[in-house]
Design a protein around this motif. Structure first.
Motif, PDB file in Angstrom:
ATOM      1  N   ARG A 180       4.430   5.041 -11.286  1.00  0.00           N
ATOM      2  CA  ARG A 180       3.297   4.140 -11.057  1.00  0.00           C
ATOM      3  C   ARG A 180       3.268   3.774  -9.594  1.00  0.00           C
ATOM      4  NH1 ARG A 180       2.742  -1.318 -10.481  1.00  0.00           N
ATOM      5  NH2 ARG A 180       4.984  -1.633 -10.841  1.00  0.00           N
ATOM      6  N   GLU A 181       2.096   3.879  -8.976  1.00  0.00           N
ATOM      7  CA  GLU A 181       1.978   3.552  -7.559  1.00  0.00           C
ATOM      8  C   GLU A 181       2.121   2.047  -7.351  1.00  0.00           C
ATOM      9  OE1 GLU A 181      -0.742   6.943  -5.421  1.00  0.00           O
ATOM     10  OE2 GLU A 181      -1.780   5.191  -6.247  1.00  0.00           O
ATOM     11  N   VAL A 182       3.171   1.653  -6.662  1.00  0.00           N
ATOM     12  CA  VAL A 182       3.367   0.249  -6.300  1.00  0.00           C
ATOM     13  C   VAL A 182       2.477  -0.106  -5.122  1.00  0.00           C
ATOM     14  CG1 VAL A 182       5.051  -1.475  -5.564  1.00  0.00           C
ATOM     15  CG2 VAL A 182       5.728   0.322  -7.184  1.00  0.00           C
ATOM     16  N   TYR A 183       2.258   0.868  -4.231  1.00  0.00           N
ATOM     17  CA  TYR A 183       1.325   0.729  -3.109  1.00  0.00           C
ATOM     18  C   TYR A 183       0.225   1.791  -3.282  1.00  0.00           C
ATOM     19  CZ  TYR A 183       4.885  -2.166  -0.886  1.00  0.00           C
ATOM     20  OH  TYR A 183       5.800  -3.153  -0.616  1.00  0.00           O
ATOM     21  N   PRO A 184      -1.021   1.423  -3.002  1.00  0.00           N
ATOM     22  CA  PRO A 184      -2.127   2.365  -3.198  1.00  0.00           C
ATOM     23  C   PRO A 184      -1.938   3.667  -2.416  1.00  0.00           C
ATOM     24  CG  PRO A 184      -2.966   0.153  -2.773  1.00  0.00           C
ATOM     25  CD  PRO A 184      -1.495   0.119  -2.512  1.00  0.00           C
ATOM     26  N   HIS A 185      -2.186   4.782  -3.075  1.00  0.00           N
ATOM     27  CA  HIS A 185      -2.203   6.120  -2.473  1.00  0.00           C
ATOM     28  C   HIS A 185      -0.840   6.604  -1.984  1.00  0.00           C
ATOM     29  CE1 HIS A 185      -6.440   5.330  -2.712  1.00  0.00           C
ATOM     30  NE2 HIS A 185      -6.408   4.419  -1.743  1.00  0.00           N
ATOM     31  N   VAL A 186       0.226   5.956  -2.392  1.00  0.00           N
ATOM     32  CA  VAL A 186       1.545   6.385  -1.937  1.00  0.00           C
ATOM     33  C   VAL A 186       1.905   7.762  -2.520  1.00  0.00           C
ATOM     34  CG1 VAL A 186       2.917   5.339  -3.793  1.00  0.00           C
ATOM     35  CG2 VAL A 186       3.886   5.533  -1.470  1.00  0.00           C
TER      36      VAL A 186
END
Length: 259
Positions: A180-186
């Protein structure tokens, strides 16, 4: 065959002018760049050739009367350049990247309608052509695809046209990851089902690198392509120029494999 070079003072443009001197089947007819009136040979770092640059593309083409235009200028001026080439019914080898398939579609239709011949290819490297072919063959067996696109920090666009070509070659359903992306677009951008990361660093010169990793259960394959100068594109550029006028009228070539 009379060649006109658009973007004549740029890195690839000057390389083309130098390379033309050893190819007797071609003649330098003219060039377009900001340095109006400058000798194209001097701009390319060789002897005077007696062929002057112009900063007026339409006027320069009329004066040069070329058989083919080779365009390695810049993305912001491509729409303007394309329109001029269409108006003057010119066959063109284009290496400038940054326009999407959707943006190129009107020009493809116009080239077909007028019976012209254009190659619009993001990378004329021979090695890349072989890599693209290999990726297309093995992609059905490798659901995971990651592409890292490395260029100098001054690179005009991200991702590069080469990275997009690699993503299209690896096109298909993206593999599902549980992270799951904790930061967008990582987890990077998704292009044609491939994960693409554009990395920009202060690399010297015209260096570029593309790293492609394909994976399946318990196995990964990594391919690394490094280009250290614009000279590696010359074989592909002149192959396109040689074959262009023998292609069927209305051709709009997007990959080296089609040549």
């Amino acid at each position: 065959m009379r060649i006109f070079v658009s973007g004549a003072s740029g890195n690839v443009g000057t390389t083309i002018i130098r390379a033309l001197q050893g190819r007797h089947e071609f003649e330098l007819a003219g060039g377009w760049c900001l340095e109006d009136g400058a000798d194209l040979g001097v701009l390319a770092g060789i002897k005077e050739l007696g062929v002057k640059a112009t900063n007026d593309l339409a006027r320069g083409l009329d004066a040069a009367n070329p058989d083919i235009v080779i365009d390695f200028s810049a993305t912001p001026v491509m729409r303007q350049n394309f329109q001029i080439y269409l108006e003057k019914n010119l066959d063109v080898v284009v290496g400038t990247t940054g326009l999407s398939d959707e943006e190129l579609e009107p020009y493809r239709l116009a080239v077909k309608e007028k019976g012209l011949r254009w190659t619009v290819i993001s990378n004329y490297g021979i090695g890349l052509a072989f890599v693209l072919d290999f990726i297309k063959k093995i992609r059905p067996f490798y659901p995971y695809v990651s592409i890292i696109d490395r260029h100098p920090a001054r690179m005009a666009n991200a991702p590069s046209g080469t990275a997009v070509s690699l993503a299209k070659a690896a096109g298909g359903e993206p593999a599902q990851v549980e992270s799951r992306e904790v930061y967008p677009h990582v987890l990077a951008a998704q292009i044609e089902g491939a994960q693409v990361i554009a990395q920009r660093m202060p690399y010297p010169g015209p260096y570029s690198e593309h790293e492609i990793t394909l994976g399946r259960k318990d196995e990964t394959i990594t391919i690394n392509i490094q280009d250290h100068s614009s000279e590696i594109y010359m074989d592909g550029v002149f192959l396109a120029a040689e074959k262009l006028q023998s292609l069927p009228a209305g051709s709009f070539i997007r990959e080296m494999s089609e040549l």
